[in-house]
Scaffold this motif. Structure first.
Motif, PDB file in Angstrom:
ATOM      1  N   GLU A 113      -3.677  45.727  -0.336  1.00 52.10           N
ATOM      2  CA  GLU A 113      -4.099  44.229  -0.865  1.00 52.10           C
ATOM      3  C   GLU A 113      -5.412  43.737  -0.527  1.00 52.10           C
ATOM      4  O   GLU A 113      -5.902  42.968  -1.143  1.00 52.10           O
ATOM      5  N   ARG A 144       8.630  40.095 -16.088  1.00 51.10           N
ATOM      6  CA  ARG A 144       8.070  41.329 -16.270  1.00 51.10           C
ATOM      7  C   ARG A 144       6.517  41.766 -16.168  1.00 51.10           C
ATOM      8  O   ARG A 144       6.059  42.706 -15.551  1.00 51.10           O
ATOM      9  N   GLY A 203       5.126  41.292 -12.601  1.00 48.74           N
ATOM     10  CA  GLY A 203       5.572  42.526 -11.772  1.00 48.74           C
ATOM     11  C   GLY A 203       4.610  43.544 -12.125  1.00 48.74           C
ATOM     12  O   GLY A 203       4.318  44.476 -10.982  1.00 48.74           O
ATOM     13  N   LYS A 204       4.177  43.645 -13.183  1.00 45.95           N
ATOM     14  CA  LYS A 204       3.354  44.799 -13.706  1.00 45.95           C
ATOM     15  C   LYS A 204       1.807  44.562 -13.081  1.00 45.95           C
ATOM     16  O   LYS A 204       1.353  45.461 -13.022  1.00 45.95           O
ATOM     17  N   ARG A 205       1.493  43.232 -13.119  1.00 47.95           N
ATOM     18  CA  ARG A 205       0.097  42.858 -12.761  1.00 47.95           C
ATOM     19  C   ARG A 205      -0.112  42.932 -11.442  1.00 47.95           C
ATOM     20  O   ARG A 205      -1.109  43.369 -11.064  1.00 47.95           O
ATOM     21  N   ASN A 206       0.872  42.661 -10.528  1.00 46.03           N
ATOM     22  CA  ASN A 206       0.925  42.705  -9.112  1.00 46.03           C
ATOM     23  C   ASN A 206       2.229  42.821  -8.484  1.00 46.03           C
ATOM     24  O   ASN A 206       2.995  42.039  -8.455  1.00 46.03           O
ATOM     25  N   PRO A 207       2.450  44.165  -8.183  1.00 49.82           N
ATOM     26  CA  PRO A 207       3.762  44.458  -7.366  1.00 49.82           C
ATOM     27  C   PRO A 207       4.018  43.677  -6.041  1.00 49.82           C
ATOM     28  O   PRO A 207       5.127  43.782  -5.701  1.00 49.82           O
ATOM     29  N   HIS A 208       2.994  43.079  -5.380  1.00 47.78           N
ATOM     30  CA  HIS A 208       3.015  42.400  -4.358  1.00 47.78           C
ATOM     31  C   HIS A 208       3.736  41.161  -4.454  1.00 47.78           C
ATOM     32  O   HIS A 208       4.141  40.081  -3.574  1.00 47.78           O
ATOM     33  N   ASP A 235       6.681  38.370  -5.432  1.00 44.80           N
ATOM     34  CA  ASP A 235       7.845  38.139  -5.703  1.00 44.80           C
ATOM     35  C   ASP A 235       8.207  37.292  -6.538  1.00 44.80           C
ATOM     36  O   ASP A 235       7.829  36.064  -6.425  1.00 44.80           O
TER      37      ASP A 235
END
Length: 249
Positions: free
Chosen positions: A7, A91, A94-99, A101
């Protein structure tokens, strides 16, 4: 909830800004933001907030992707026609930034369910295209004590404002627009690039509010004229007789 090494690298361009730094990035990570509407404005707003590292996003939208959306909603593609926008937007985030929620509410928000849906968030950003929804969201935001950024785009004009109690959005537009049949961009049209500009401006305003940087802009309406390429700011005043935030409310 300390920032991980990944991060720190991801948000390095933020962290080197003296106005943001590690503390500001931590505030973004901890923030809980509700995004009402995953249409034209939401399509710019959501990638910006996810990229900035807003740690908790909730997306509410009950629409499905239509062909006419693709002129101004780059979150979606032709092969996704008929699918739910809220799920597709989540979706993408989530793909752009897995951090991040991200949660979804594939439902229509109205006066009956607004409080339950919006409660628990630190900030609400409304990018919907009709007055009835915006007023329901604003009324609930006032009751819950949650700051609200309201963003709209129609034809060649955009408007964005941060509301924190008084004045509220209803002070601005009054009581005449609670009906569902008020004009929307479906009837009047909207330039596709305008919604992206307004959505990114709303994201900038949201980041400023979360991090706590810059002068307080609550109660100021920012107007964009896409034809003259000009911005102007108008200071709004509270309506003492407003049924939401007025003296008798």
């Amino acid at each position: 909830m300390a920032l991980s090494d990944e991060e720190l690298d991801r948000y390095a361009r933020h962290i080197v800004l003296p106005q943001v730094g590690g503390a500001g990035q931590q505030r973004l990570k901890e923030a809980r933001v509700m995004v009402v509407g995953a249409g034209g404005i939401g399509s710019a707003l959501l990638p910006a907030l996810a990229g900035a590292g807003v740690g908790h996003l909730t997306v509410i939208d009950d629409d499905r992707v239509e062909l006419s959306n693709l002129q101004r909603q780059p979150l979606y593609s032709t092969d996704q026609l008929g699918q739910r926008k809220a799920h597709l937007a989540a979706r993408f985030v989530g793909k752009r930034n897995p951090h991040v929620d991200v949660r979804t509410v594939a439902d229509r928000i109205d006066a009956d369910n607004a409080d339950a849906i919006l409660s628990g968030h630190d900030l609400i950003v409304d990018g919907t295209d009709n007055f009835a929804t915006r007023l329901a969201v604003s009324d609930a935001a006032v009751r819950l004590g949650i700051p609200l950024i309201s963003a709209a785009a129609q034809q060649f004009q955009g408007q964005v404002a941060l509301f924190r109690g008084k004045p509220c959005y209803r002070c601005f537009v009054g009581d005449a627009f609670d009906a569902d049949d008020c004009d929307s961009c479906a009837e009047l049209g909207v330039l596709g690039a305008l919604t992206g500009t307004v959505g990114n401006f709303a994201a900038l305003m949201a980041i400023r509010e979360i991090v706590g940087i810059g002068p307080d802009s609550a109660g100021t309406l920012h107007l964009l004229d896409g034809l003259s390429l000009s911005w102007r700011a108008i200071r709004l005043t509270a309506d003492p007789s407003c049924r939401t935030c007025g003296e008798s409310s």
